[in-house]
Design an enzyme around this catalytic site. Sequence first.
Site, PDB file in Angstrom:
ATOM      1  N   ASP A   1      -4.323   3.919  -0.798  1.00 60.02           N
ATOM      2  CA  ASP A   1      -3.246   2.922  -0.756  1.00 60.02           C
ATOM      3  C   ASP A   1      -3.404   1.814  -1.793  1.00 60.02           C
ATOM      4  O   ASP A   1      -2.861   0.712  -1.605  1.00 60.02           O
ATOM      5  CB  ASP A   1      -3.175   2.299   0.638  1.00 60.02           C
ATOM      6  CG  ASP A   1      -2.349   3.132   1.606  1.00 60.02           C
ATOM      7  OD1 ASP A   1      -1.156   3.336   1.334  1.00 60.02           O
ATOM      8  OD2 ASP A   1      -2.899   3.589   2.622  1.00 60.02           O
TER       9      ASP A   1
ATOM     10  N   GLU B   1       4.683   7.902   1.730  1.00 56.36           N
ATOM     11  CA  GLU B   1       4.191   7.851   3.110  1.00 56.36           C
ATOM     12  C   GLU B   1       5.289   7.354   4.037  1.00 56.36           C
ATOM     13  O   GLU B   1       5.427   6.167   4.279  1.00 56.36           O
ATOM     14  CB  GLU B   1       2.951   6.957   3.212  1.00 56.36           C
ATOM     15  CG  GLU B   1       2.270   7.057   4.563  1.00 56.36           C
ATOM     16  CD  GLU B   1       0.989   6.250   4.633  1.00 56.36           C
ATOM     17  OE1 GLU B   1       0.175   6.526   5.531  1.00 56.36           O
ATOM     18  OE2 GLU B   1       0.799   5.338   3.806  1.00 56.36           O
TER      19      GLU B   1
ATOM     20  N   HIS C   1       0.423  11.281  10.579  1.00 58.06           N
ATOM     21  CA  HIS C   1       1.267  10.260  11.227  1.00 58.06           C
ATOM     22  C   HIS C   1       2.314  10.827  12.173  1.00 58.06           C
ATOM     23  O   HIS C   1       2.869  10.067  12.975  1.00 58.06           O
ATOM     24  CB  HIS C   1       1.969   9.342  10.217  1.00 58.06           C
ATOM     25  CG  HIS C   1       1.115   8.257   9.673  1.00 58.06           C
ATOM     26  ND1 HIS C   1       0.767   7.149  10.402  1.00 58.06           N
ATOM     27  CD2 HIS C   1       0.515   8.116   8.452  1.00 58.06           C
ATOM     28  CE1 HIS C   1      -0.003   6.363   9.663  1.00 58.06           C
ATOM     29  NE2 HIS C   1      -0.179   6.934   8.484  1.00 58.06           N
TER      30      HIS C   1
ATOM     31  N   ASP D   1      -8.078   7.302   2.908  1.00 57.66           N
ATOM     32  CA  ASP D   1      -7.237   6.159   3.273  1.00 57.66           C
ATOM     33  C   ASP D   1      -7.828   4.844   2.792  1.00 57.66           C
ATOM     34  O   ASP D   1      -7.618   3.793   3.408  1.00 57.66           O
ATOM     35  CB  ASP D   1      -6.973   6.120   4.783  1.00 57.66           C
ATOM     36  CG  ASP D   1      -5.691   5.352   5.139  1.00 57.66           C
ATOM     37  OD1 ASP D   1      -4.945   4.985   4.216  1.00 57.66           O
ATOM     38  OD2 ASP D   1      -5.451   5.111   6.324  1.00 57.66           O
TER      39      ASP D   1
ATOM     40  N   HIS E   1      -4.265  12.667   5.590  1.00 60.69           N
ATOM     41  CA  HIS E   1      -5.362  11.823   6.091  1.00 60.69           C
ATOM     42  C   HIS E   1      -5.352  11.816   7.618  1.00 60.69           C
ATOM     43  O   HIS E   1      -4.909  10.878   8.254  1.00 60.69           O
ATOM     44  CB  HIS E   1      -5.311  10.403   5.509  1.00 60.69           C
ATOM     45  CG  HIS E   1      -4.041   9.636   5.724  1.00 60.69           C
ATOM     46  ND1 HIS E   1      -2.794  10.113   5.392  1.00 60.69           N
ATOM     47  CD2 HIS E   1      -3.813   8.390   6.237  1.00 60.69           C
ATOM     48  CE1 HIS E   1      -1.873   9.212   5.684  1.00 60.69           C
ATOM     49  NE2 HIS E   1      -2.462   8.159   6.215  1.00 60.69           N
TER      50      HIS E   1
ATOM     51  N   HIS F   1       5.941   7.413   9.180  1.00 66.51           N
ATOM     52  CA  HIS F   1       4.757   6.556   9.210  1.00 66.51           C
ATOM     53  C   HIS F   1       4.554   6.194  10.689  1.00 66.51           C
ATOM     54  O   HIS F   1       4.515   7.072  11.537  1.00 66.51           O
ATOM     55  CB  HIS F   1       4.908   5.348   8.288  1.00 66.51           C
ATOM     56  CG  HIS F   1       3.620   4.591   8.115  1.00 66.51           C
ATOM     57  ND1 HIS F   1       3.465   3.284   8.497  1.00 66.51           N
ATOM     58  CD2 HIS F   1       2.414   4.983   7.630  1.00 66.51           C
ATOM     59  CE1 HIS F   1       2.218   2.901   8.262  1.00 66.51           C
ATOM     60  NE2 HIS F   1       1.557   3.913   7.733  1.00 66.51           N
TER      61      HIS F   1
ATOM     62  N   HIS G   1      -5.281  10.609   0.059  1.00 65.69           N
ATOM     63  CA  HIS G   1      -4.521   9.392   0.368  1.00 65.69           C
ATOM     64  C   HIS G   1      -5.307   8.148   0.004  1.00 65.69           C
ATOM     65  O   HIS G   1      -6.373   7.897   0.561  1.00 65.69           O
ATOM     66  CB  HIS G   1      -4.180   9.348   1.862  1.00 65.69           C
ATOM     67  CG  HIS G   1      -3.131   8.350   2.210  1.00 65.69           C
ATOM     68  ND1 HIS G   1      -1.786   8.635   2.153  1.00 65.69           N
ATOM     69  CD2 HIS G   1      -3.217   7.065   2.609  1.00 65.69           C
ATOM     70  CE1 HIS G   1      -1.096   7.563   2.522  1.00 65.69           C
ATOM     71  NE2 HIS G   1      -1.951   6.584   2.793  1.00 65.69           N
TER      72      HIS G   1
END
Length: 403
Positions: free
Chosen positions: A29, A132, A200, A329, A221, A159, A27
């Site tokens: 972003d 995500e 999540h 992350d 993650h 999420h 993961h």
Amino acid sequence: MATPQPSPARLEEARALLANAPVVDGHNDLPWALREQVRYDLGRLDIAEDQRGSLHTDLARLSAGGVGGQFWSVYVPAELAGDEAVAATLEQIDCVDQLLDRYPERLAEARTADDMEAARASGRIASLKGAEGGHSIANSLGTLRALYALGVRYMTLTHNSNTDWADSATDEPAHDGLTRFGVEVVREMNRLGMLVDLSHVAPATMRAALDASEAPVIFSHSSALAVCDHVRNIPDDVLERLPANGGIAMATFVPKFILPEAGEWTLRADENLRARGFHHLDTTPAAMAAHRAFEEANPRPFATASTVADHLDHMREVAGIDHLGVGGDFDGTAFTPKDLDDVAGYPNLVAELLTRGWSEADLAKLTWSNAVRVLREAEIAAKEIQRGRGPSNATIEELDGAK
């Protein structure tokens, strides 16, 4: 207190290992950071240049970190819903495609396990997409299939907020895990060969998804609840189910998820940020300046590679070495561990695990082989499932009642 540094010899050993078995990170972003900072103007934030101070990620640091595979998150916030969420997700997918077009000598699109191996053989980073949050499909299995056709190879079921069909770890329970439509989403993901990502989600959702899934799942993650009691982490009873399922848990580096003291400090830092008009996930320069000012007045506790290793040690004990990975992350968190500051830091983690007695064979599973295996097994499962059933056209109204 200074963070103990691995010896030069140990770091060299770690880098040699990563040259043969590079990291597949679950993961990153970067696409959202590019949206937030420059609205996808890749010339203004060129990752072929040193972007320290703006991003956790650039090409040179990916190389220094021994990254050979990356799931690029095509995240959009849960505040977006319906068509707006779908449109933003498509823009995020387009961002990854622009990165692939701009840096073809460094990044290679990967949609299959064979693609991942081919990218590694060519010396490029196998680049996959992960959506995500199930809000990205707007309760539409047709939209789910469209995302798969565009290269999305996992979807995180939620999420930070519940969807209409799945409970999030950071929202009030509403569905006892998954609704009937939520189970159908998992079944359709299995049929496609899209990995079911359980980071999540609430523990009830984890268990319901494991009950429903016909293919290995991932946690892209997430770390161990038994080591740090944070709702984003994985309970031991769920980790214990991974061997039977075949899935993997990819330990994250986010300090508030892995170090209790960091969690308490981050709550106060996030409150400070919101008081100044920023979203708590904002990593733009202005938001980070507000964070730094808070940190000067309130020194924060630091997680380290050793903190992450504590989680991995526990996760290996409970789930087994065949069911572990890493998901940093990066560019999705304001704070990182002291010696895992950015994507160049993976050798520090590998060096720590070597010091703890992890074998090279076990580390190669952690960094590369487990992630490739899981995608391959999802592909194999999909072929078998497709022999028995075609695309589902079920709707949430049919299965769960009017919304």
